[in-house]
Design a protein around this motif. Structure first.
Motif, PDB file in Angstrom:
ATOM      1  N   MET A   1       0.604  -1.101  -0.075  1.00  0.00           N
ATOM      2  CA  MET A   1       0.068  -0.124   0.009  1.00  0.00           C
ATOM      3  C   MET A   1       0.888   1.279   0.100  1.00  0.00           C
ATOM      4  O   MET A   1       0.743   1.905   0.675  1.00  0.00           O
ATOM      5  N   THR A   2       1.867   1.327  -1.197  1.00  0.00           N
ATOM      6  CA  THR A   2       2.549   2.557  -0.908  1.00  0.00           C
ATOM      7  C   THR A   2       2.245   3.348  -2.452  1.00  0.00           C
ATOM      8  O   THR A   2       1.640   2.424  -3.106  1.00  0.00           O
ATOM      9  N   ASP A   3       2.496   4.598  -2.516  1.00  0.00           N
ATOM     10  CA  ASP A   3       2.492   5.414  -3.465  1.00  0.00           C
ATOM     11  C   ASP A   3       0.899   5.247  -3.740  1.00  0.00           C
ATOM     12  O   ASP A   3       0.725   5.289  -4.857  1.00  0.00           O
ATOM     13  N   ARG A   4       0.063   5.305  -3.069  1.00  0.00           N
ATOM     14  CA  ARG A   4      -1.480   5.276  -3.354  1.00  0.00           C
ATOM     15  C   ARG A   4      -1.880   6.625  -2.974  1.00  0.00           C
ATOM     16  O   ARG A   4      -1.626   7.563  -1.979  1.00  0.00           O
ATOM     17  N   ARG A   5      -2.672   7.108  -3.992  1.00  0.00           N
ATOM     18  CA  ARG A   5      -3.540   8.488  -3.641  1.00  0.00           C
ATOM     19  C   ARG A   5      -4.725   7.982  -2.714  1.00  0.00           C
ATOM     20  O   ARG A   5      -4.940   7.038  -2.577  1.00  0.00           O
ATOM     21  N   ALA A   6      -5.046   9.013  -2.287  1.00  0.00           N
ATOM     22  CA  ALA A   6      -6.527   9.155  -1.387  1.00  0.00           C
ATOM     23  C   ALA A   6      -7.722   8.617  -2.062  1.00  0.00           C
ATOM     24  O   ALA A   6      -7.714   8.875  -3.172  1.00  0.00           O
ATOM     25  N   TRP A   7      -8.425   7.660  -1.511  1.00  0.00           N
ATOM     26  CA  TRP A   7      -9.444   7.194  -2.116  1.00  0.00           C
ATOM     27  C   TRP A   7     -10.748   7.416  -1.087  1.00  0.00           C
ATOM     28  O   TRP A   7     -10.649   7.436   0.032  1.00  0.00           O
ATOM     29  N   ALA A   8     -11.870   7.566  -1.630  1.00  0.00           N
ATOM     30  CA  ALA A   8     -13.145   7.807  -0.689  1.00  0.00           C
ATOM     31  C   ALA A   8     -14.429   7.282  -1.564  1.00  0.00           C
ATOM     32  O   ALA A   8     -14.516   7.127  -2.673  1.00  0.00           O
ATOM     33  N   ALA A   9     -15.287   6.824  -0.589  1.00  0.00           N
ATOM     34  CA  ALA A   9     -16.783   6.248  -0.798  1.00  0.00           C
ATOM     35  C   ALA A   9     -17.436   6.889   0.066  1.00  0.00           C
ATOM     36  O   ALA A   9     -17.289   6.786   1.144  1.00  0.00           O
ATOM     37  N   THR A  65     -19.134   6.950   5.271  1.00  0.00           N
ATOM     38  CA  THR A  65     -18.097   7.534   4.553  1.00  0.00           C
ATOM     39  C   THR A  65     -16.797   6.618   4.858  1.00  0.00           C
ATOM     40  O   THR A  65     -16.408   6.342   6.000  1.00  0.00           O
ATOM     41  N   LEU A  66     -15.916   6.020   3.787  1.00  0.00           N
ATOM     42  CA  LEU A  66     -14.813   5.406   3.877  1.00  0.00           C
ATOM     43  C   LEU A  66     -13.878   6.358   2.985  1.00  0.00           C
ATOM     44  O   LEU A  66     -14.052   6.653   1.984  1.00  0.00           O
ATOM     45  N   ALA A  67     -12.545   6.401   3.853  1.00  0.00           N
ATOM     46  CA  ALA A  67     -11.663   7.431   3.013  1.00  0.00           C
ATOM     47  C   ALA A  67     -10.275   6.567   3.506  1.00  0.00           C
ATOM     48  O   ALA A  67      -9.883   6.205   4.715  1.00  0.00           O
ATOM     49  N   LEU A  68      -9.685   6.388   2.440  1.00  0.00           N
ATOM     50  CA  LEU A  68      -8.340   5.557   2.554  1.00  0.00           C
ATOM     51  C   LEU A  68      -7.121   6.631   1.977  1.00  0.00           C
ATOM     52  O   LEU A  68      -7.186   7.013   0.917  1.00  0.00           O
ATOM     53  N   THR A  69      -5.959   6.902   2.895  1.00  0.00           N
ATOM     54  CA  THR A  69      -4.925   7.347   2.747  1.00  0.00           C
ATOM     55  C   THR A  69      -3.856   6.736   3.136  1.00  0.00           C
ATOM     56  O   THR A  69      -3.740   6.041   4.153  1.00  0.00           O
ATOM     57  N   ASP A  70      -2.740   6.294   2.463  1.00  0.00           N
ATOM     58  CA  ASP A  70      -1.691   5.696   2.611  1.00  0.00           C
ATOM     59  C   ASP A  70      -1.965   4.301   3.237  1.00  0.00           C
ATOM     60  O   ASP A  70      -2.654   3.305   2.581  1.00  0.00           O
ATOM     61  N   ARG A  71      -1.812   4.315   4.530  1.00  0.00           N
ATOM     62  CA  ARG A  71      -2.231   2.969   5.282  1.00  0.00           C
ATOM     63  C   ARG A  71      -3.294   3.207   6.132  1.00  0.00           C
ATOM     64  O   ARG A  71      -3.780   2.365   7.101  1.00  0.00           O
ATOM     65  N   THR A  72      -3.853   4.299   6.272  1.00  0.00           N
ATOM     66  CA  THR A  72      -5.198   4.531   7.257  1.00  0.00           C
ATOM     67  C   THR A  72      -6.419   4.778   6.633  1.00  0.00           C
ATOM     68  O   THR A  72      -6.654   5.372   5.681  1.00  0.00           O
ATOM     69  N   LEU A  73      -7.402   4.004   7.166  1.00  0.00           N
ATOM     70  CA  LEU A  73      -8.867   3.901   6.644  1.00  0.00           C
ATOM     71  C   LEU A  73      -9.433   4.611   7.676  1.00  0.00           C
ATOM     72  O   LEU A  73      -9.761   4.274   8.992  1.00  0.00           O
ATOM     73  N   LEU A 125      -8.512   2.743  11.266  1.00  0.00           N
ATOM     74  CA  LEU A 125      -8.062   1.684  11.212  1.00  0.00           C
ATOM     75  C   LEU A 125      -6.630   1.885  10.312  1.00  0.00           C
ATOM     76  O   LEU A 125      -6.619   2.257   9.323  1.00  0.00           O
ATOM     77  N   THR A 126      -5.583   1.161  10.857  1.00  0.00           N
ATOM     78  CA  THR A 126      -4.343   1.165  10.143  1.00  0.00           C
ATOM     79  C   THR A 126      -4.064  -0.088   9.590  1.00  0.00           C
ATOM     80  O   THR A 126      -4.051  -1.219  10.265  1.00  0.00           O
ATOM     81  N   ALA A 127      -3.561  -0.246   8.392  1.00  0.00           N
ATOM     82  CA  ALA A 127      -3.181  -1.588   7.834  1.00  0.00           C
ATOM     83  C   ALA A 127      -2.163  -2.080   8.347  1.00  0.00           C
ATOM     84  O   ALA A 127      -0.948  -1.026   8.756  1.00  0.00           O
ATOM     85  N   PRO A 128      -1.858  -3.269   8.612  1.00  0.00           N
ATOM     86  CA  PRO A 128      -0.780  -3.786   8.830  1.00  0.00           C
ATOM     87  C   PRO A 128       0.209  -3.627   7.911  1.00  0.00           C
ATOM     88  O   PRO A 128       0.176  -3.467   7.028  1.00  0.00           O
ATOM     89  N   GLU A 129       1.647  -3.686   8.494  1.00  0.00           N
ATOM     90  CA  GLU A 129       2.708  -3.512   7.760  1.00  0.00           C
ATOM     91  C   GLU A 129       2.804  -4.623   6.567  1.00  0.00           C
ATOM     92  O   GLU A 129       2.397  -5.787   6.807  1.00  0.00           O
ATOM     93  N   MET A 130       3.130  -4.135   5.463  1.00  0.00           N
ATOM     94  CA  MET A 130       3.100  -5.204   4.240  1.00  0.00           C
ATOM     95  C   MET A 130       4.258  -6.324   4.212  1.00  0.00           C
ATOM     96  O   MET A 130       4.005  -7.465   3.787  1.00  0.00           O
ATOM     97  N   GLN A 131       5.302  -6.186   5.049  1.00  0.00           N
ATOM     98  CA  GLN A 131       6.403  -6.902   5.160  1.00  0.00           C
ATOM     99  C   GLN A 131       6.195  -7.847   6.399  1.00  0.00           C
ATOM    100  O   GLN A 131       5.568  -7.106   7.427  1.00  0.00           O
TER     101      GLN A 131
END
Length: 159
Positions: A1-9, A65-73, A125-131
């Motif tokens: 989940m790197t280099d992600r733009r912000a997403w929203a629904a 509302t759902l909004a995702l930026t980098d690793r945080t939802l 919510l924070t996404a767990p580390e990818m590694q």
């Protein structure tokens, strides 16, 4: 989940019990489309609990509302009710009363904002580390589950 733009629904629906299922589906579909599958299970559970509470204790339409930026939802559920959510101690045989306990367990934080026409419950919510986490060389353990999951197998040791 790197280099992600912000997403929203954003979704708004009438206060009907079947819409809890629709809110879960929106959450699952959005996170899968945004490339954040590691957040789906926790986010779906949190959304389910918050929307259920909005239907049970709130009034009027429910806004999700759902909004995702980098690793945080950021999950926000709004309704027009005036009663404020409060965690309860549910009896062991109770069929309900654990919604906010589940939210507290899965979310990094949550808050309630009172508005002129109701309230909004928001959590992060924070996404767990990818590694996978580093394991000391003296005791390597094979990890199973999704990347970054703290769950470990029953001790499959590697030499």
């Amino acid at each position: 989940m790197t280099d992600r733009r912000a997403w929203a629904a954003i979704a708004s629906f009438p206060p009907h019990p079947k819409n809890v299922r629709h809110a879960r589906r929106i959450t699952r579909t959005a996170l899968a489309a945004w490339g954040a599958p590691e957040l789906i299970d926790s986010a779906e559970m949190v959304v389910s609990e918050l929307v259920t509470n909005a239907l049970r204790y709130g009034s009027g339409p429910v806004d999700l509302t759902l909004a995702l930026t980098d690793r945080t939802l950021r999950i926000a559920v709004a309704d027009e009710g005036t009663s404020l959510p409060a965690p309860r101690d549910a009896a062991s045989d109770a069929q309900g009363g654990r919604g906010l306990q589940i939210v507290e367990l899965l979310a990094d934080s949550w808050e309630v904002v009172v508005r002129l026409t109701g309230k909004t419950v928001t959590c992060l919510l924070t996404a767990p580390e990818m590694q996978a986490p580093e394991i000391p060389a003296a005791n390597p353990v094979h990890l199973q589950g999704r990347p970054g999951s703290p769950r470990r197998s029953q001790g499959e040791l590697r030499e």
